[in-house]
Design a protein around this motif. Structure first.
Motif, PDB file in Angstrom:
ATOM      1  N   UNK A 295     -39.692 -10.596  12.224  1.00  0.00           N
ATOM      2  CA  UNK A 295     -38.702 -11.342  11.433  1.00  0.00           C
ATOM      3  C   UNK A 295     -37.325 -10.704  11.564  1.00  0.00           C
ATOM      4  N   UNK A 296     -37.271  -9.374  11.527  1.00  0.00           N
ATOM      5  CA  UNK A 296     -35.992  -8.680  11.643  1.00  0.00           C
ATOM      6  C   UNK A 296     -35.363  -8.911  13.018  1.00  0.00           C
ATOM      7  N   UNK A 297     -36.191  -8.929  14.066  1.00  0.00           N
ATOM      8  CA  UNK A 297     -35.672  -9.197  15.412  1.00  0.00           C
ATOM      9  C   UNK A 297     -35.092 -10.597  15.509  1.00  0.00           C
ATOM     10  N   UNK A 298     -35.774 -11.578  14.901  1.00  0.00           N
ATOM     11  CA  UNK A 298     -35.258 -12.944  14.906  1.00  0.00           C
ATOM     12  C   UNK A 298     -33.922 -13.049  14.195  1.00  0.00           C
ATOM     13  N   UNK A 299     -33.800 -12.409  13.029  1.00  0.00           N
ATOM     14  CA  UNK A 299     -32.531 -12.429  12.297  1.00  0.00           C
ATOM     15  C   UNK A 299     -31.418 -11.771  13.094  1.00  0.00           C
ATOM     16  N   UNK A 300     -31.719 -10.613  13.694  1.00  0.00           N
ATOM     17  CA  UNK A 300     -30.691  -9.886  14.450  1.00  0.00           C
ATOM     18  C   UNK A 300     -30.228 -10.693  15.665  1.00  0.00           C
ATOM     19  N   UNK A 301     -31.180 -11.400  16.310  1.00  0.00           N
ATOM     20  CA  UNK A 301     -30.813 -12.229  17.465  1.00  0.00           C
ATOM     21  C   UNK A 301     -29.886 -13.360  17.048  1.00  0.00           C
ATOM     22  N   UNK A 302     -30.196 -14.026  15.925  1.00  0.00           N
ATOM     23  CA  UNK A 302     -29.343 -15.116  15.451  1.00  0.00           C
ATOM     24  C   UNK A 302     -27.949 -14.617  15.082  1.00  0.00           C
ATOM     25  N   UNK A 303     -27.891 -13.421  14.480  1.00  0.00           N
ATOM     26  CA  UNK A 303     -26.582 -12.862  14.129  1.00  0.00           C
ATOM     27  C   UNK A 303     -25.787 -12.538  15.387  1.00  0.00           C
ATOM     28  N   UNK A 304     -26.445 -11.929  16.397  1.00  0.00           N
ATOM     29  CA  UNK A 304     -25.749 -11.575  17.635  1.00  0.00           C
ATOM     30  C   UNK A 304     -25.193 -12.805  18.347  1.00  0.00           C
ATOM     31  N   UNK A 305     -25.929 -13.924  18.292  1.00  0.00           N
ATOM     32  CA  UNK A 305     -25.485 -15.140  18.983  1.00  0.00           C
ATOM     33  C   UNK A 305     -24.598 -16.028  18.115  1.00  0.00           C
ATOM     34  N   UNK A 306     -24.434 -15.670  16.842  1.00  0.00           N
ATOM     35  CA  UNK A 306     -23.591 -16.472  15.959  1.00  0.00           C
ATOM     36  C   UNK A 306     -24.225 -17.787  15.561  1.00  0.00           C
ATOM     37  N   UNK A 307     -25.567 -17.816  15.433  1.00  0.00           N
ATOM     38  CA  UNK A 307     -26.286 -19.028  15.051  1.00  0.00           C
ATOM     39  C   UNK A 307     -26.676 -18.907  13.577  1.00  0.00           C
ATOM     40  N   UNK A 308     -26.291 -19.900  12.775  1.00  0.00           N
ATOM     41  CA  UNK A 308     -26.520 -19.832  11.331  1.00  0.00           C
ATOM     42  C   UNK A 308     -27.352 -21.021  10.878  1.00  0.00           C
ATOM     43  N   UNK A 309     -27.985 -20.854   9.699  1.00  0.00           N
ATOM     44  CA  UNK A 309     -28.728 -21.958   9.092  1.00  0.00           C
ATOM     45  C   UNK A 309     -30.055 -22.269   9.754  1.00  0.00           C
ATOM     46  N   UNK A 310     -30.619 -21.307  10.478  1.00  0.00           N
ATOM     47  CA  UNK A 310     -31.895 -21.538  11.142  1.00  0.00           C
ATOM     48  C   UNK A 310     -33.029 -21.389  10.127  1.00  0.00           C
TER      49      UNK A 310
END
Length: 515
Positions: A295-310
């Motif tokens: 779960x932490x890896x998924x959150x960090x990936x979304x933050x790095x790519x600037x993807x929100x609201x997933x």
């Protein structure tokens, strides 16, 4: 006086003799008692030695019997292996003989056809020569040309006709080549992939666990191998302890299982307490920790790519990509590359880069579901995206990136192209390894379809299926029946090389709590 003295002397001597006799009798009695005691102890010791020797002889006999049975089993296995090899060779020989007969018949047919064509060509050549002579005569009569001039004009006409025929023939060959070029190119690519796929498969199915010294290997194996068996049973990972210095090899087609086994081994070695109960406790703990890390890896990936609201479930699937591979490439790294490439391409085309980046990151989520349904990963990913509220253009781009459905927006071809760009590397499209992993998963799912089965693991590269059953629901006799039924079902429904060993494990546990 003398008589009295002599009498006294005689009395004293008699007393001494009588006393000595008494002492001798006493000493003799003591020695007799001691001798009898020694004899009894010797008899007892001889009896004990006799019993010990009998036990040793029995143990030696049982050991020799077991060794003899093992030798017989090994010989039986070798004989069976040789018989299987001979049967396989006989089958191949029969196949080669049939192919040779077929090729012989084709050669005879081709030879007959060539002979007929040669006869036709010879006949046509004679007709041409006859027609040539007639044309020469007619030309000479009609145009009052000499033989040489007529010959030149005839050669010119024949050259033009031959050139026309040659052009038509070349056109036909080119058209046929266009039709067969695509198929031939696919054959060449598939052959190249097969040659390069093996090395990638080894990289993706094996992890190396480094240890400080080889002395730890004995503790990891445990008495009579109980520790390593417990670790393999609960994780479903094959643990190979060989002569490799300061290293243990973990082999499994599922990277998540392999990572759980690696982390559990690390904690067990650091803690020092290695036994089956502790192993189960550590593996359960590591599994929960790995789930949190996903779960932490998924959150960090979304933050790095600037993807929100997933959606949280989609974030978890993105984290699971870290422990999956896509044709030899890490799936998370591949999805990040596709996301960045898609955003750049969308910006150049004047489209929304955030939507493209979102679709690029999620385009392969169909490869990391929990239940592994029988659907193409593109369609499954599209359905998951629709379920968790993604935009229609994102869902269409996910479902259409392998032409499974029709493209309805410009983001879909962008995702398809960027997926191909990220996959353009040597040995990227490893169809053989993907089908191999699918076969292992099908093996496990086949075992899980039976009632009473709690876990199933395909190990040893698919050569063994290890099945754990509940002792309350499955008896010993039913475990034997389950093993036989599974082996027959695998034999009838699946295609696999060699043979598959089916091992059913039934363990009885009694658990109570002291309060």
């Amino acid at each position: 006086m003398d008589i009295n003295f002599i009498s006294l002397i005689i009395g004293l001597l008699g007393g001494v003799i009588v006393g000595g006799a008494v002492v001798w009798i006493a000493i003799n009695a003591i020695f007799t008692k001691k001798r009898n005691s020694i004899l009894e102890e010797a008899e007892k010791e001889a009896e004990a030695i006799k019993k010990e020797k009998i036990l040793q002889a029995k143990e030696k006999f049982l050991q020799l019997k077991e060794e003899h049975e093992n030798v017989i089993k090994d010989r039986t296995k070798k004989i069976q292996s040789n018989e299987d090899r001979l049967k396989q060779r006989e089958t191949q020989t029969s196949k080669y003989a049939e192919e040779n007969k077929k090729a012989q018949r084709e050669n005879e047919t081709s030879r007959e056809a060539l002979n007929r064509q040669q006869e036709i060509l010879e006949k046509r050549q004679k007709d041409l020569e006859k027609a040539h002579a007639q044309n020469v005569e007619q030309l000479a009569k009609a145009a009052n040309l000499s033989k040489e001039d007529a010959k030149k004009e005839l050669m010119t006409a024949l050259k033009d006709e031959a050139r026309t025929d040659a052009m038509n023939h070349i056109k036909t060959i080119v058209d046929e080549a266009k039709l067969t070029a695509s198929q031939d190119a696919k054959k060449v690519v598939i052959q190249s992939i097969q040659r390069l796929a093996t090395e990638h498969a080894v990289e993706n199915a094996v992890s190396v666990f480094n240890i400080e010294s080889d002395e730890l290997k004995g503790r990891i194996i445990g008495r009579e191998g109980r520790n390593i068996r417990a670790l393999e049973a609960i994780t479903g990972v094959e643990i190979i302890v060989d002569d490799t210095p300061e290293a243990i090899i973990l082999s499994c087609f599922d990277p998540v299982r392999r990572e759980i086994a690696r982390l559990a081994l690390h904690q067990l070695v650091m803690d020092g307490r290695i036994h089956p109960a502790r192993i189960e406790e550590v593996v359960n703990k590591v599994s929960k920790q790995l789930e949190d890390e996903i779960v932490e890896t998924g959150k960090r990936t979304c933050i790095d790519l600037g993807i929100h609201g997933l959606h949280p479930n989609l974030i978890r699937m993105v984290g699971r990509m870290k422990y999956r591979s896509s044709y030899g490439q890490n799936l998370l790294q591949h999805s990040r590359e596709v996301a960045n490439l898609s955003a750049t391409m969308a910006s150049e085309l004047g489209l929304n880069p955030k939507v493209a980046k979102r679709a690029g990151l999620l385009h392969d989520i169909g490869k990391v579901p929990e239940d592994e349904p029988e659907l193409p990963h593109a369609i499954l990913g599209m359905k998951l995206a629709e379920k968790f509220g993604e935009k229609p253009e994102v869902c269409n781009a996910i479902g259409a990136h392998h032409d499974e459905i029709e493209m309805t927006n410009l983001f879909s071809p962008i995702i398809q192209v960027c997926d191909a760009i990220s996959g353009a590397r040597p040995g990227a499209r490893r169809e053989v390894v993907e089908s191999y992993i699918k076969r292992l998963k099908d093996l496990e799912n086949l075992a899980m379809s039976y009632p009473g089965v709690t876990k199933s693991y395909a190990i040893q590269a698919g050569r063994e299926l290890r099945v754990l059953v509940e002792s309350e629901k499955v008896s010993d006799d039913e475990a034997d029946t389950l093993s036989f039924d599974l082996s027959q079902k695998i034999q009838n429904e699946m295609t696999y090389p060699g043979q598959v060993k089916v091992t059913v494990i039934r363990e009885k546990r009694a658990v109570n709590y002291a309060k």
